[in-house]
Design a protein around this motif. Structure first.
Motif, PDB file in Angstrom:
ATOM      1  N   LEU A 270      -1.511  41.474  10.228  1.00 52.95           N
ATOM      2  CA  LEU A 270      -2.610  41.911   9.357  1.00 52.95           C
ATOM      3  C   LEU A 270      -2.078  42.323   7.992  1.00 52.95           C
ATOM      4  O   LEU A 270      -2.653  41.971   6.960  1.00 52.95           O
ATOM      5  CB  LEU A 270      -3.354  43.077  10.000  1.00 52.95           C
TER       6      LEU A 270
ATOM      7  N   ALA B 227      -1.289  39.262   6.158  1.00 55.67           N
ATOM      8  CA  ALA B 227      -2.536  38.610   5.741  1.00 55.67           C
ATOM      9  C   ALA B 227      -3.096  39.278   4.491  1.00 55.67           C
ATOM     10  O   ALA B 227      -3.528  38.609   3.561  1.00 55.67           O
ATOM     11  CB  ALA B 227      -3.567  38.665   6.871  1.00 55.67           C
TER      12      ALA B 227
ATOM     13  N   TRP C 299      -3.664  37.549   0.983  1.00 55.24           N
ATOM     14  CA  TRP C 299      -5.003  37.565   0.393  1.00 55.24           C
ATOM     15  C   TRP C 299      -4.958  38.102  -1.033  1.00 55.24           C
ATOM     16  O   TRP C 299      -5.532  37.523  -1.942  1.00 55.24           O
ATOM     17  CB  TRP C 299      -5.931  38.403   1.271  1.00 55.24           C
TER      18      TRP C 299
ATOM     19  N   VAL D 271     -11.395  42.003  15.902  1.00 58.61           N
ATOM     20  CA  VAL D 271     -11.830  42.093  14.506  1.00 58.61           C
ATOM     21  C   VAL D 271     -12.337  43.499  14.207  1.00 58.61           C
ATOM     22  O   VAL D 271     -12.035  44.074  13.158  1.00 58.61           O
ATOM     23  CB  VAL D 271     -12.882  41.015  14.173  1.00 58.61           C
TER      24      VAL D 271
ATOM     25  N   ASN E  47      -8.686  41.329  12.155  1.00 58.63           N
ATOM     26  CA  ASN E  47      -8.290  39.930  12.253  1.00 58.63           C
ATOM     27  C   ASN E  47      -8.168  39.520  13.713  1.00 58.63           C
ATOM     28  O   ASN E  47      -8.168  40.356  14.609  1.00 58.63           O
ATOM     29  CB  ASN E  47      -6.981  39.664  11.512  1.00 58.63           C
TER      30      ASN E  47
ATOM     31  N   ASN F 138      -5.908  36.458  16.042  1.00 62.23           N
ATOM     32  CA  ASN F 138      -4.867  35.436  16.026  1.00 62.23           C
ATOM     33  C   ASN F 138      -5.112  34.458  17.167  1.00 62.23           C
ATOM     34  O   ASN F 138      -5.433  34.881  18.280  1.00 62.23           O
ATOM     35  CB  ASN F 138      -3.486  36.069  16.220  1.00 62.23           C
TER      36      ASN F 138
ATOM     37  N   VAL G 239      -4.005  33.064  11.789  1.00 63.55           N
ATOM     38  CA  VAL G 239      -4.474  34.438  11.659  1.00 63.55           C
ATOM     39  C   VAL G 239      -5.743  34.368  10.824  1.00 63.55           C
ATOM     40  O   VAL G 239      -5.710  33.963   9.659  1.00 63.55           O
ATOM     41  CB  VAL G 239      -3.430  35.350  10.968  1.00 63.55           C
ATOM     42  N   PHE G 240      -6.859  34.727  11.439  1.00 65.43           N
ATOM     43  CA  PHE G 240      -8.143  34.743  10.747  1.00 65.43           C
ATOM     44  C   PHE G 240      -8.404  36.172  10.304  1.00 65.43           C
ATOM     45  O   PHE G 240      -8.643  37.053  11.115  1.00 65.43           O
ATOM     46  CB  PHE G 240      -9.262  34.232  11.669  1.00 65.43           C
ATOM     47  N   PHE G 241      -8.335  36.395   8.992  1.00 71.41           N
ATOM     48  CA  PHE G 241      -8.401  37.723   8.398  1.00 71.41           C
ATOM     49  C   PHE G 241      -9.818  37.969   7.883  1.00 71.41           C
ATOM     50  O   PHE G 241     -10.278  37.294   6.968  1.00 71.41           O
ATOM     51  CB  PHE G 241      -7.377  37.805   7.268  1.00 71.41           C
TER      52      PHE G 241
ATOM     53  N   LEU H  73     -15.212  35.673   7.379  1.00 65.80           N
ATOM     54  CA  LEU H  73     -13.820  35.291   7.216  1.00 65.80           C
ATOM     55  C   LEU H  73     -13.442  35.267   5.738  1.00 65.80           C
ATOM     56  O   LEU H  73     -14.148  34.676   4.926  1.00 65.80           O
ATOM     57  CB  LEU H  73     -13.588  33.922   7.858  1.00 65.80           C
TER      58      LEU H  73
END
Length: 197
Positions: A17, A20, A24, A145, A150, A152, A164-166, A179
């Motif tokens: 995280l 991420a 970002w 989440v 996030n 994974n 990894v979906f942040f 997302l």
């Protein structure tokens, strides 16, 4: 023993995280003129092993030779960190590990996975596209989440990588979370590019 394993897994998720969030921020704030944005297609696909001509695990020289990165071999001599990040003119963020080559990739907002997940997707969208999540003992995708912002998942077609979906930092209602960033990361990289330094 089970508690120790869960704590270790939670620590890994927190480190990812932090990475991420760093990526970002970098994709939003660090312009680069080293690589022309026109060299990248309008619809960028992240995965299963890279983005554009960039591939996870490739050396700095191989990435430089693609024309999509300007990170030169030997960066370790000029930096104290074991990981070096660059955001290209096309807004692709590349993170090189000193021992594993290209370790983490993310793209601009228009980036999608081969399964069609892109910025703005819901947690439910991600859960449908990727029903297998990493660390299921930490909860469902929605619970992860809500807990850490996030989720994974293993990358279909590449057992050496994870997505990894942040969604965001801090807790919020997973039903309304959207997302923000997708990372494609080498699974085994000694945490060189996922450690919060």
């Amino acid at each position: 023993m089970r508690v120790a394993v869960r704590l270790g897994q939670a620590a890994l998720v927190v480190l990812l995280l932090a990475a991420a969030f760093g990526v970002w921020r970098a994709t939003r704030a660090v312009p680069s003129s080293a690589v022309p944005a026109a060299s990248l297609p309008a619809d960028l696909v992240l995965g299963p092993d890279g983005i554009g001509r960039l591939r996870l695990g490739m050396s700095e020289q191989a990435a430089l030779d693609t024309g999509e990165s300007s990170v030169k071999p030997g960066w370790q001599k000029q930096h104290d960190s074991k990981c070096f990040s660059e955001t290209t003119a096309g807004k692709v963020n590349v993170m090189f590990s000193s021992h594993h080559g290209l370790a983490v990739l993310s793209g601009p907002e228009r980036t999608r996975t081969p399964e069609g997940i892109r910025a703005g997707a819901t947690v439910a969208d991600v859960a449908v596209a990727y029903p297998t999540i990493m660390h299921p003992d930490l909860g469902t995708a929605a619970e992860q989440v809500e807990l850490i912002g996030n989720v994974n998942v293993p990358v279909p077609g590449n057992p050496a990588a994870i997505y990894v979906f942040f969604f965001r930092l801090g807790s919020a209602d997973p039903a309304t979370a959207r997302l923000q960033v997708i990372l494609l990361s080498l699974l085994d990289q000694d945490q060189e590019c996922t450690r919060a330094d």
